[in-house]
Design an enzyme around this catalytic site. Structure first.
Site, short mmCIF file in Angstrom:
data_model
loop_
_atom_site.label_atom_id
_atom_site.label_comp_id
_atom_site.label_asym_id
_atom_site.label_seq_id
_atom_site.Cartn_x
_atom_site.Cartn_y
_atom_site.Cartn_z
N ASP A 76 -3.20 22.12 11.09
CA ASP A 76 -1.66 22.44 11.09
C ASP A 76 -1.49 23.00 9.91
OD1 ASP A 76 0.40 21.35 13.06
OD2 ASP A 76 1.28 20.78 11.09
N GLY A 152 2.30 34.59 14.38
CA GLY A 152 3.16 34.00 13.83
C GLY A 152 4.16 34.70 12.77
N LYS A 175 -7.44 38.79 6.17
CA LYS A 175 -6.51 37.89 6.08
C LYS A 175 -7.44 36.72 5.76
CE LYS A 175 -3.60 34.79 8.94
NZ LYS A 175 -2.91 34.69 9.96
N HIS A 180 -4.50 30.72 3.70
CA HIS A 180 -4.57 29.04 3.75
C HIS A 180 -5.68 28.68 4.79
CE1 HIS A 180 -2.09 30.82 6.78
NE2 HIS A 180 -1.78 29.85 7.31
#
Ligand code: ITT
Length: 197
Positions: A76, A152, A175, A180
């Site tokens: 998540d 996103g 990327k 993250h």
């Protein structure tokens, strides 16, 4: 190892494939009877709680189908904007769906402090245990949308480690090297392949 990624987001599966396939693993998107499963997302301020809740739900769906050759991943993520007190954070999916990237740019109009960060929490389940890995990507919200890649919020997020490009202007490999999710997955890989003594 076969890694089953529990997500509705194909972009996440592709990013994880870029990381794991070169290491000899396979990555598949989790489907329940050929369909994307429906998860109850707890209303929570923490992406970690959401990740753990989704992992528990996924484990009930697979019920013993996983063996030592198979692992489950749930992840998540959220975008935390400094000047908005961390908003949208755990509500990032909902906000993207409702006001979109243009909405975020409108809310940020005239705001000088554009600092933001992406946070990811990865839960990895293998051999009966769940392990948690975290990653953060610091950066800023751009003034306009740029780029076609990624997914996103990528067209409005410029990582601090970038040369000024948004994530959507990078290749998937670029990327992942600073994102993250890439950071959390790197920690997972370190866990899977501890340095030899
Ligand atoms: P699942 O929960 O089914 O995995 P999702 O797309 O809803 O898929 P998250 O809840 O983790 O994924 O993501 C929250 C929001 O943040 C959602 O709007 C994503 O598009 C966005 N997001 C997550 N990771 C991102 C990334 O690497 N780049 C850009 N946007 C991202």
């Amino acid at each position: 190892m076969k890694i089953i990624f529990v997500t509705s987001n194909r972009g996440k599966v592709l990013e994880a494939s870029d990381v794991f396939v070169p290491l000899g693993h396979t990555v598949e998107q989790f489907l329940d009877g050929g369909q994307l499963p429906d998860f109850i997302e707890p209303q929570s301020d923490g992406i970690e709680e959401v990740t753990i809740s989704k992992m528990k739900q996924a484990l009930m769906m697979v019920e013993g189908e996983i063996n030592e050759e198979t692992a489950l991943i749930v992840e998540d993520a959220g975008l935390f904007i400094e000047s908005l007190g961390g908003f949208p954070g755990p509500y990032s999916s909902y906000v993207e769906e409702k006001i979109g990237l243009d909405g975020i740019l409108r809310v940020m109009e005239g705001e000088g402090d554009r600092r933001a960060e992406f946070r990811a929490v990865v839960a990895f389940h293998h051999l009966g245990n769940t392990h948690i890995f975290r990653g953060v990507c610091k950066g800023a919200i751009s003034l306009d949308k740029r780029g076609e890649g990624g997914f996103g919020y990528d067209p409005i997020f410029v990582p601090s480690a970038s040369d000024g490009r948004t994530c959507a202007e990078m290749t998937a490999v670029e990327k992942s090297s600073i994102s993250h999710r890439g950071e959390a997955l790197k920690r997972l890989i370190q866990f899977l392949t501890p340095p030899s003594m």
